[in-house]
Scaffold this active site. Structure first.
Site, PDB file in Angstrom:
ATOM      1  N   HIS A 220      -5.727 -34.799 -31.558  1.00  0.00           N
ATOM      2  CA  HIS A 220      -4.669 -34.342 -30.651  1.00  0.00           C
ATOM      3  C   HIS A 220      -4.891 -32.843 -30.400  1.00  0.00           C
ATOM      4  CE1 HIS A 220      -0.480 -33.205 -29.585  1.00  0.00           C
ATOM      5  NE2 HIS A 220      -0.281 -34.472 -29.320  1.00  0.00           N
TER       6      HIS A 220
ATOM      7  N   ASP B   7      -3.905 -34.817 -40.504  1.00  0.00           N
ATOM      8  CA  ASP B   7      -2.817 -34.873 -39.528  1.00  0.00           C
ATOM      9  C   ASP B   7      -2.199 -36.271 -39.634  1.00  0.00           C
ATOM     10  OD1 ASP B   7      -1.232 -35.273 -37.321  1.00  0.00           O
ATOM     11  OD2 ASP B   7      -2.656 -34.459 -35.870  1.00  0.00           O
TER      12      ASP B   7
ATOM     13  N   GLN C  13       0.642 -39.731 -36.832  1.00  0.00           N
ATOM     14  CA  GLN C  13       0.669 -41.137 -36.399  1.00  0.00           C
ATOM     15  C   GLN C  13       0.499 -42.119 -37.558  1.00  0.00           C
ATOM     16  OE1 GLN C  13       1.568 -42.060 -33.490  1.00  0.00           O
ATOM     17  NE2 GLN C  13       1.372 -40.134 -32.375  1.00  0.00           N
TER      18      GLN C  13
ATOM     19  N   LYS D 150       8.787 -38.609 -35.268  1.00  0.00           N
ATOM     20  CA  LYS D 150       7.952 -39.801 -35.070  1.00  0.00           C
ATOM     21  C   LYS D 150       8.245 -40.866 -36.135  1.00  0.00           C
ATOM     22  CE  LYS D 150       4.153 -37.270 -32.894  1.00  0.00           C
ATOM     23  NZ  LYS D 150       4.182 -37.591 -31.450  1.00  0.00           N
TER      24      LYS D 150
ATOM     25  N   CYS E 251      -2.508 -35.780 -24.675  1.00  0.00           N
ATOM     26  CA  CYS E 251      -2.852 -34.556 -25.425  1.00  0.00           C
ATOM     27  C   CYS E 251      -4.152 -34.726 -26.203  1.00  0.00           C
ATOM     28  CB  CYS E 251      -1.728 -34.145 -26.385  1.00  0.00           C
ATOM     29  SG  CYS E 251      -0.235 -33.691 -25.555  1.00  0.00           S
TER      30      CYS E 251
HETATM   31  N1  PLP Z   1      -1.040 -35.008 -33.978  1.00  0.00           N
HETATM   32  C1  PLP Z   1      -0.994 -36.246 -33.499  1.00  0.00           C
HETATM   33  C2  PLP Z   1      -2.042 -37.231 -33.908  1.00  0.00           C
HETATM   34  C3  PLP Z   1       0.021 -36.617 -32.615  1.00  0.00           C
HETATM   35  O1  PLP Z   1       0.061 -37.850 -32.112  1.00  0.00           O
HETATM   36  C4  PLP Z   1       0.999 -35.653 -32.256  1.00  0.00           C
HETATM   37  C5  PLP Z   1       2.067 -35.983 -31.285  1.00  0.00           C
HETATM   38  O2  PLP Z   1       1.919 -36.813 -30.433  1.00  0.00           O
HETATM   39  C6  PLP Z   1       0.916 -34.376 -32.793  1.00  0.00           C
HETATM   40  C7  PLP Z   1      -0.119 -34.092 -33.653  1.00  0.00           C
HETATM   41  C8  PLP Z   1       1.909 -33.308 -32.460  1.00  0.00           C
HETATM   42  O3  PLP Z   1       3.159 -33.618 -32.970  1.00  0.00           O
HETATM   43  P1  PLP Z   1       4.419 -32.702 -32.639  1.00  0.00           P
HETATM   44  O4  PLP Z   1       4.455 -32.547 -31.155  1.00  0.00           O
HETATM   45  O5  PLP Z   1       5.576 -33.474 -33.174  1.00  0.00           O
HETATM   46  O6  PLP Z   1       4.222 -31.407 -33.336  1.00  0.00           O
END
Ligand code: PLP
Length: 404
Positions: free
Chosen positions: A122, A199, A202, A225, A363
């Site tokens: 992401h 990370d 997900q 999430k 993203c």
């Molecule tokens: N990392 C992953 C794999 C994600 O899917 C997301 C959000 O879609 C994020 C990071 C960023 O999360 P946040 O916008 O809640 O900080």
């Protein structure tokens, strides 16, 4: 027993309609809906407890502090961290990664040192490192993947050099649904004495996570999430690493003593929590974690696996269907394109049928470049979705296809 009707009844929003159609919410990878217990917790704390935490001698402040610190303990248990001082509350995954990127590169990296990420990250696990690349001249190396969406571990092994200082990879891809073999990824890095950030944005809502079992050095996720409120998230870090990193932001809470001559910093976890924390949000996040724990993370994982397998099988029946991310044991995120229908058109027309999906690059533009596409339609499932809803999605896609 997985009581889907009872679970659905916990989420008031699921009974609303859009455009006169019952809502089918398949945008769970972006954010999940909230059960009543989470929203009630926020209302109750605002109405009957609200006071700033940590600095008050009065009753309400102590009660709010107890709730906030009990939430930290709930998070600790949920991911099986060794100590609650290893749980830092942040605004979410993005802030957690930025915190590590900034403080780790400041204290542990020199110009020319390297961070390994993967091609399926992401943007929030790419851009914070690029900011450090601009600031300090650190270098990003990228783990490639197969066309099916599996990371190439032999290529990963080849990326290590004497300049590698950190590996930062996603547990589950928000586009492909690939569940990466994080234990193997971490073991390989540790063999080179390199720490790893995972990370978990997900993975945390869908899989049982044990940070000690996988031996992660840092693990990050967002509350929203996993059925919790927006604006609150977690950075787990091993104490030995958090102790080495300097504070990220300055202000109240993160200090022991302040004078114009010398300021000393607070102990963990407060060293990284400058300013008034979102204590209402942390209590509600703990409620969300208790909610999924009561259903059982293993039950959630097997229910969602069944949904995902069913959806993959049904979607494959559609003429012109292209699925992105077809790995064994993938998570409940499905990306697809049908014929040459633009994802935006597909998403807009499905929306008119009451079906909320996400469209675009999610993203993850570098991943789109790797796949040679501009974007996909993405359906992602959560605890409250059903096979009937998947049937409606398939019927909807067929209807849209027939129009083109
Ligand atoms: N990392 C992953 C794999 C994600 O899917 C997301 C959000 O879609 C994020 C990071 C960023 O999360 P946040 O916008 O809640 O900080």
């Amino acid at each position: 027993m997985y009581d889907i009707q009872k679970i659905r009844a916990d989420f008031p929003i699921l009974s609303r309609s859009v455009y006169g159609k019952p809502l089918i919410y398949f945008d769970n990878a972006a954010t999940t809906q909230k059960p009543r217990c989470v929203v009630d917790s926020m209302m109750e704390e605002y109405y009957s407890v609200n006071a700033n935490v940590h600095r008050g001698v009065h009753f309400l402040s102590q009660q709010a502090t107890n709730l906030h610190e009990a939430s930290r303990e709930t998070v600790r248990q949920f991911i099986n961290a060794r100590s609650s001082s290893e749980i830092i509350f942040t605004r979410g995954t993005t802030e957690s990664i930025n915190l590590v990127a900034s403080t780790f590169s400041d204290s542990q990296m020199k110009e020319g040192d390297e961070v390994i990420v993967s091609v399926m990250e992401h943007h929030s696990n790419i851009v914070p490192w690029q900011l450090q690349a601009e600031r300090k001249g650190i270098v990003l190396k990228v783990i490639p993947m197969t066309d099916e969406g599996e990371l190439l571990l032999s290529e990963y092994e080849r990326l290590f050099s004497s300049r590698t200082k950190l590996v930062s990879v996603t547990h589950v891809s928000n586009v492909l649904g690939t569940v990466n073999p994080v234990k193997a990824i971490i073991d390989m890095a540790h063999a080179h004495n390199v720490p790893v950030l995972i990370d978990g944005a997900q993975s945390i809502p869908h899989l049982k996570v044990d940070v000690q079992a996988i031996d992660a050095d840092f693990y990050v996720f967002s509350g929203h999430k996993i059925y919790g409120p927006t604006g609150v998230g977690v950075l787990y870090g091993k104490e030995k690493w958090l102790d080495k990193l300097p504070p990220y932001q300055g202000g109240g809470e993160m200090i022991k003593n302040v004078s114009f001559e010398k300021t000393t910093y607070n102990d963990l976890p407060f060293k990284f929590e400058a300013g008034t924390p979102d204590y209402i949000g942390t209590t509600a996040l703990a409620e969300a974690l208790k909610y999924v724990s009561a259903i059982g993370m293993d039950n959630i994982a097997s229910y969602e696996k069944e949904l995902t397998q069913y959806a993959m099988q049904r979607l494959r029946e559609i003429p012109g269907m292209r699925l992105f991310g077809v790995t064994e044991g993938k998570g409940s995120v499905i990306s697809f394109l049908v014929g040459n229908i633009h994802p935006f058109d597909m998403g807009t027309l499905l929306d008119r049928l009451g079906i909320a999906v996400r469209t675009g690059h999610h993203c993850a533009e570098p991943l789109m470049h790797r796949l040679g596409i501009e974007g996909t339609v993405r359906a992602s499932f959560a605890v409250y979705n059903t096979k009937e809803e998947i049937d409606a999605l398939v019927a909807g896609i067929e209807r849209v296809s027939a129009m083109f």
